[in-house]
Design an enzyme around this catalytic site. Sequence first.
Site, mmCIF file in Angstrom:
data_model
loop_
_atom_site.group_PDB
_atom_site.id
_atom_site.type_symbol
_atom_site.label_atom_id
_atom_site.label_comp_id
_atom_site.label_asym_id
_atom_site.label_seq_id
_atom_site.Cartn_x
_atom_site.Cartn_y
_atom_site.Cartn_z
ATOM 1 N N ALA A 248 -8.401 -0.974 -10.637
ATOM 2 C CA ALA A 248 -8.085 0.027 -11.656
ATOM 3 C C ALA A 248 -7.386 -0.642 -12.829
ATOM 4 O O ALA A 248 -6.690 -1.651 -12.657
ATOM 5 C CB ALA A 248 -7.194 1.110 -11.066
ATOM 6 N N GLY B 3 -1.698 -2.908 -17.224
ATOM 7 C CA GLY B 3 -2.735 -3.890 -16.925
ATOM 8 C C GLY B 3 -3.654 -3.478 -15.797
ATOM 9 O O GLY B 3 -4.334 -2.464 -15.884
ATOM 10 N N GLY C 217 -2.615 4.437 -20.910
ATOM 11 C CA GLY C 217 -3.803 5.260 -20.945
ATOM 12 C C GLY C 217 -4.280 5.566 -19.537
ATOM 13 O O GLY C 217 -3.733 5.090 -18.544
ATOM 14 N N GLY C 218 -5.320 6.375 -19.449
ATOM 15 C CA GLY C 218 -5.898 6.697 -18.159
ATOM 16 C C GLY C 218 -5.211 7.865 -17.481
ATOM 17 O O GLY C 218 -4.441 8.606 -18.090
ATOM 18 N N LYS C 219 -5.510 8.024 -16.194
ATOM 19 C CA LYS C 219 -5.007 9.170 -15.445
ATOM 20 C C LYS C 219 -4.172 8.703 -14.258
ATOM 21 O O LYS C 219 -3.456 7.723 -14.347
ATOM 22 C CB LYS C 219 -6.173 10.064 -15.041
ATOM 23 C CG LYS C 219 -6.849 10.723 -16.255
ATOM 24 C CD LYS C 219 -7.620 11.950 -15.861
ATOM 25 C CE LYS C 219 -8.079 12.714 -17.083
ATOM 26 N NZ LYS C 219 -8.652 14.024 -16.701
ATOM 27 N N THR D 92 -3.137 7.218 -10.525
ATOM 28 C CA THR D 92 -3.573 6.236 -9.538
ATOM 29 C C THR D 92 -2.437 5.988 -8.553
ATOM 30 O O THR D 92 -1.330 6.527 -8.707
ATOM 31 C CB THR D 92 -4.031 4.930 -10.195
ATOM 32 O OG1 THR D 92 -4.730 4.130 -9.221
ATOM 33 C CG2 THR D 92 -2.868 4.124 -10.754
ATOM 34 N N CYS E 4 -7.896 8.133 -10.983
ATOM 35 C CA CYS E 4 -8.324 7.931 -12.371
ATOM 36 C C CYS E 4 -9.083 9.142 -12.912
ATOM 37 O O CYS E 4 -9.778 9.041 -13.921
ATOM 38 C CB CYS E 4 -9.165 6.666 -12.516
ATOM 39 S SG CYS E 4 -8.319 5.194 -11.906
#
Length: 265
Positions: free
Chosen positions: A184, A197, A74-76, A78, A215
Amino acid sequence: MSELRFVHMGFGAEAVEYQAAWDEQRRVHAARFLDEVPDTCLLLEHPPVYTAGRRTADNERPLDGTPVVDVDRGGKITWHGPGQLVGYPIQKLPRPVDVVAHLRRLEEVMIRVCAEFGVATSRVEGRAGVWVLGDPVEQRPSLGGLSLDFDPRLADDEFDPRLNGPEYAPSNAGQRREDRKICAMGIRVAKGVTMHGFALNVNPDTSSFDKIIPCGIRDAGVTSLAYELGREVTIGEVLPVAEKHLRDVLENADLKPREVERASA
């Protein structure tokens, strides 16, 4: 939960390429699903690399065409690299899986780690990860008139309404100076087993974040333990502290399945 096993994959000159670590995650994930290994946390550093979660937009990628690894978390987008402690806890969770509870546990671990080094951190409402809150902004005089923007956060694509409660600082809608992300997080749960993680900024070159929108959050910055403390901090210093709190939080977590309300007839 069972005892947590730690695997040190590589640090410093033995930093692990992202693809190799991802392959190892998937191998351990499959073995954990089959109960061939206990809950395991891979700990490592990566050579410099950008990774993009499933929701990364094209305009959030590096403007200079720097290569990016697209991943299934998930997320964007980094950055990972030297001076950053990366951890991939691979745990079997009860069903129905509570992804937010798992994320909160990882945040709690990192909040405790930072506190042990003397850095006060917090969760921020609507945003994953661990943050150093910005200083309060002086109260501005009211200009009068009626504002109909009752909750500007709800129009923010990066505001996740699941991330809320008394343990979260209010989302920063101008009442603080820029918040700074120190850790993050991006996770995935497949077949009831976690992957991916956290990435704790210990002493990285944070200029690498300047090429991206970390992010996907435009109104916040990035920081590190070394910057906040004003001194050199090494991965070697942080590693045993992180392991201690990972054990304390994850091994003692109450992993009972959530109660699910039965549908009425």
